[in-house]
Motif scaffolding. Structure first.
Motif, PDB file in Angstrom:
ATOM      1  N   VAL A   1       0.833  -1.210   0.000  1.00 48.66           N
ATOM      2  CA  VAL A   1       0.000   0.000   0.000  1.00 48.66           C
ATOM      3  C   VAL A   1       0.866   1.258   0.000  1.00 48.66           C
ATOM      4  CG1 VAL A   1      -1.702   1.313   1.332  1.00 48.66           C
ATOM      5  CG2 VAL A   1      -1.981  -1.153   1.034  1.00 48.66           C
ATOM      6  N   VAL A   2       1.924   1.262   0.777  1.00 47.28           N
ATOM      7  CA  VAL A   2       2.836   2.412   0.780  1.00 47.28           C
ATOM      8  C   VAL A   2       3.457   2.582  -0.605  1.00 47.28           C
ATOM      9  CG1 VAL A   2       5.032   3.284   1.677  1.00 47.28           C
ATOM     10  CG2 VAL A   2       3.312   2.379   3.249  1.00 47.28           C
ATOM     11  N   GLY A   3       3.785   1.483  -1.264  1.00 49.23           N
ATOM     12  CA  GLY A   3       4.326   1.561  -2.615  1.00 49.23           C
ATOM     13  C   GLY A   3       3.345   2.186  -3.590  1.00 49.23           C
ATOM     14  N   LEU A   4       2.073   1.809  -3.481  1.00 51.23           N
ATOM     15  CA  LEU A   4       1.053   2.417  -4.333  1.00 51.23           C
ATOM     16  C   LEU A   4       0.929   3.914  -4.070  1.00 51.23           C
ATOM     17  CD1 LEU A   4      -1.927  -0.130  -4.288  1.00 51.23           C
ATOM     18  CD2 LEU A   4      -0.291   0.282  -6.123  1.00 51.23           C
ATOM     19  N   LEU A   5       0.960   4.295  -2.802  1.00 48.28           N
ATOM     20  CA  LEU A   5       0.844   5.705  -2.457  1.00 48.28           C
ATOM     21  C   LEU A   5       2.006   6.503  -3.033  1.00 48.28           C
ATOM     22  CD1 LEU A   5      -0.780   7.824  -0.892  1.00 48.28           C
ATOM     23  CD2 LEU A   5       0.585   7.265   1.136  1.00 48.28           C
ATOM     24  N   ARG A   6       3.188   5.947  -2.975  1.00 49.03           N
ATOM     25  CA  ARG A   6       4.363   6.630  -3.535  1.00 49.03           C
ATOM     26  C   ARG A   6       4.273   6.751  -5.050  1.00 49.03           C
ATOM     27  NH1 ARG A   6       8.559   3.479   0.410  1.00 49.03           N
ATOM     28  NH2 ARG A   6       8.849   5.122   1.970  1.00 49.03           N
ATOM     29  N   GLU A   7       3.697   5.740  -5.693  1.00 49.34           N
ATOM     30  CA  GLU A   7       3.510   5.825  -7.145  1.00 49.34           C
ATOM     31  C   GLU A   7       2.531   6.932  -7.505  1.00 49.34           C
ATOM     32  OE1 GLU A   7       2.285   2.150  -8.841  1.00 49.34           O
ATOM     33  OE2 GLU A   7       3.971   1.009  -8.012  1.00 49.34           O
ATOM     34  N   LEU A   8       1.447   7.038  -6.736  1.00 47.87           N
ATOM     35  CA  LEU A   8       0.429   8.039  -7.020  1.00 47.87           C
ATOM     36  C   LEU A   8       0.907   9.449  -6.716  1.00 47.87           C
ATOM     37  CD1 LEU A   8      -2.661   6.155  -5.556  1.00 47.87           C
ATOM     38  CD2 LEU A   8      -2.313   6.729  -7.962  1.00 47.87           C
TER      39      LEU A   8
ATOM     40  N   GLY B   1       5.707  13.073  -4.529  1.00 45.84           N
ATOM     41  CA  GLY B   1       6.104  14.201  -3.694  1.00 45.84           C
ATOM     42  C   GLY B   1       5.625  14.122  -2.262  1.00 45.84           C
ATOM     43  N   VAL B   2       4.765  13.155  -1.946  1.00 47.84           N
ATOM     44  CA  VAL B   2       4.283  12.995  -0.576  1.00 47.84           C
ATOM     45  C   VAL B   2       5.257  12.093   0.173  1.00 47.84           C
ATOM     46  CG1 VAL B   2       2.455  12.045   0.883  1.00 47.84           C
ATOM     47  CG2 VAL B   2       1.869  13.377  -1.138  1.00 47.84           C
ATOM     48  N   PRO B   3       5.913  12.619   1.187  1.00 48.99           N
ATOM     49  CA  PRO B   3       6.936  11.812   1.867  1.00 48.99           C
ATOM     50  C   PRO B   3       6.327  10.767   2.790  1.00 48.99           C
ATOM     51  CG  PRO B   3       6.723  13.946   2.936  1.00 48.99           C
ATOM     52  CD  PRO B   3       5.814  13.986   1.733  1.00 48.99           C
ATOM     53  N   VAL B   4       6.760   9.524   2.621  1.00 45.19           N
ATOM     54  CA  VAL B   4       6.463   8.436   3.549  1.00 45.19           C
ATOM     55  C   VAL B   4       7.789   7.737   3.785  1.00 45.19           C
ATOM     56  CG1 VAL B   4       5.172   6.331   4.003  1.00 45.19           C
ATOM     57  CG2 VAL B   4       4.127   8.163   2.643  1.00 45.19           C
ATOM     58  N   GLU B   5       8.296   7.832   4.997  1.00 37.88           N
ATOM     59  CA  GLU B   5       9.638   7.348   5.292  1.00 37.88           C
ATOM     60  C   GLU B   5       9.606   6.109   6.173  1.00 37.88           C
ATOM     61  OE1 GLU B   5      11.981   8.735   3.743  1.00 37.88           O
ATOM     62  OE2 GLU B   5      11.058  10.616   3.102  1.00 37.88           O
ATOM     63  N   HIS B   6      10.743   5.426   6.237  1.00 40.08           N
ATOM     64  CA  HIS B   6      10.903   4.284   7.134  1.00 40.08           C
ATOM     65  C   HIS B   6      11.322   4.775   8.514  1.00 40.08           C
ATOM     66  CE1 HIS B   6      10.454   1.285   3.996  1.00 40.08           C
ATOM     67  NE2 HIS B   6      11.336   1.935   3.259  1.00 40.08           N
ATOM     68  N   TYR B   7      10.723   4.193   9.527  1.00 40.57           N
ATOM     69  CA  TYR B   7      11.125   4.488  10.906  1.00 40.57           C
ATOM     70  C   TYR B   7      12.527   3.932  11.154  1.00 40.57           C
ATOM     71  CZ  TYR B   7      11.318   4.001  15.998  1.00 40.57           C
ATOM     72  OH  TYR B   7      11.701   4.048  17.314  1.00 40.57           O
ATOM     73  N   VAL B   8      13.350   4.760  11.781  1.00 42.08           N
ATOM     74  CA  VAL B   8      14.711   4.352  12.116  1.00 42.08           C
ATOM     75  C   VAL B   8      14.918   4.533  13.615  1.00 42.08           C
ATOM     76  CG1 VAL B   8      17.167   4.782  11.749  1.00 42.08           C
ATOM     77  CG2 VAL B   8      15.554   5.046   9.848  1.00 42.08           C
ATOM     78  N   PRO B   9      15.184   3.465  14.348  1.00 40.85           N
ATOM     79  CA  PRO B   9      15.481   3.621  15.775  1.00 40.85           C
ATOM     80  C   PRO B   9      16.648   4.585  15.965  1.00 40.85           C
ATOM     81  CG  PRO B   9      15.207   1.305  15.223  1.00 40.85           C
ATOM     82  CD  PRO B   9      15.245   2.051  13.923  1.00 40.85           C
TER      83      PRO B   9
END
Length: 346
Positions: free
Chosen positions: A119-126, A129-137
């Motif tokens: 789902v995150v991949g689909l959102l990035r395709e659409l 420019g909308v940032p969705v990042e990976h959580y990093v400890p």
């Protein structure tokens, strides 16, 4: 960059369109293979419920119209630690953070990583420019939203101490019956009880029933078909039934679950607890006392702020916030001063 409410409504509505027919994809099958508690039926239902109840264009417009802050560029870094007990249960928090103009740093549960990654991949395709990042400890975050058990909740409180945080622990859902429900209503309640093998916080595990309620009839009416039951859930039922028989404890056998009488949420997964009341005021007094453990109340015209109708327990809309806490208001409360000067390194 400033984006309008219309932009976010259109973006997520297009995401919903992209998810049509999802249950037939190899991704759905991979998600089931990765987590044996997921079934294809549950994955299909979860995605369809998401499309109809959260990603519908008119629903999104109605929801976003409630907030003046939507569209303002906030850019706060928000850690989003997701649960994975049911398919895509963490998606709503992703929706809230993105639509509020902030940056989600997402840590999906290992139990639901296949679906969330897709789902995150689909959102990035659409919307590249909308940032969705990976959580990093050890990263720097301005706020946190974390969901888990009561034990992990204590860990999250310590981990995110010093920044605004919304921490969710264990909750369950109840049903309030008056005794005049139709068989169709009870069958709908059965779906609220047994969808996702009873693992969700919106699954009904405690049912308030009148004193005269015939629990055997109730169990027969709400029972799912045997072929719809996850083998792991069925094994839990068989084990619990054997324990109850050995101890001589009274119970009703639903064929894939048991019904016992009591006044608290069940501990065992395949156990439904019936709370017999003399007056309906007793049920409302219980709800008031235990509100911090209740996610939603299923019933016909139940008087509760998180009440839903029969069959609606597993189809929350964007404004049906977990624990009744408005996530958009929480995100708006993280002031620019905290972002600019109080960002915490974790």
């Amino acid at each position: 960059m400033r984006r309008s409410k219309e932009y976010y409504a259109d973006l997520f509505a297009r995401l919903g369109e992209r998810l049509e027919g999802f249950g037939t994809t190899a991704v759905a099958e991979a998600a089931v293979a990765a987590n044996p508690w997921f079934t294809l039926s549950d994955v299909r239902f979860a995605v369809d419920a998401l499309r109809r109840s959260m990603l519908d264009a008119e629903v999104l417009k109605e929801w976003l119209a409630r907030y003046e802050t939507v569209g303002r560029p906030c850019g706060r870094r928000v850690a989003v630690i997701m649960a994975g007990n049911i398919p895509l249960v963490g998606f709503a928090d992703l929706l809230y953070v993105v639509a509020s103009g902030n940056i989600p740093f997402v840590k999906p549960s290992s139990k639901d990583s296949v679906l969330m990654a897709y789902v995150v991949g689909l959102l990035r395709e659409l919307a590249p420019g909308v940032p969705v990042e990976h959580y990093v400890p050890g990263g720097r975050y301005d706020a946190a939203i974390a969901t888990g058990s009561d034990n992990t909740g204590r860990y999250f409180h310590a981990l995110f101490d010093g920044i605004p945080s919304l921490i969710r622990g264990s909750r369950g859902s109840v049903a309030l019956l008056t005794g005049d429900e139709t068989e169709d209503e009870l069958r709908s309640l059965g779906r609220d009880m047994f969808r996702y093998s009873g693992l969700g916080c919106r699954n009904v595990g405690l049912v308030f029933v009148p004193q005269a309620c015939d629990l055997d009839r109730f169990a027969r009416t709400v029972a799912p078909a045997r072929e719809e039951v996850n083998p792991k859930y069925y094994n839990n039922y068989r084990s619990l039934r054997a324990q109850l028989r050995a101890s001589g404890a009274p119970f009703c056998d639903g064929g894939t679950f048991v019904v016992t009488e009591g006044e608290q949420f069940p501990v065992a997964l395949s156990n439904i607890v019936a709370y017999r009341y003399g007056r309906v005021e007793e049920a409302y007094a219980w709800l008031k006392e235990h509100d911090g453990k209740v996610q939603c109340v299923v019933g016909r015209d139940a008087l509760h702020p998180r009440a839903v109708g029969f069959g609606e327990g597993q189809t929350p809309r964007p404004w049906d916030y977990p624990d009744g806490r408005d996530v958009m208001e929480f995100l708006a409360s993280v002031s620019p001063a905290e972002t600019d000067h109080g960002t915490t390194e974790l």
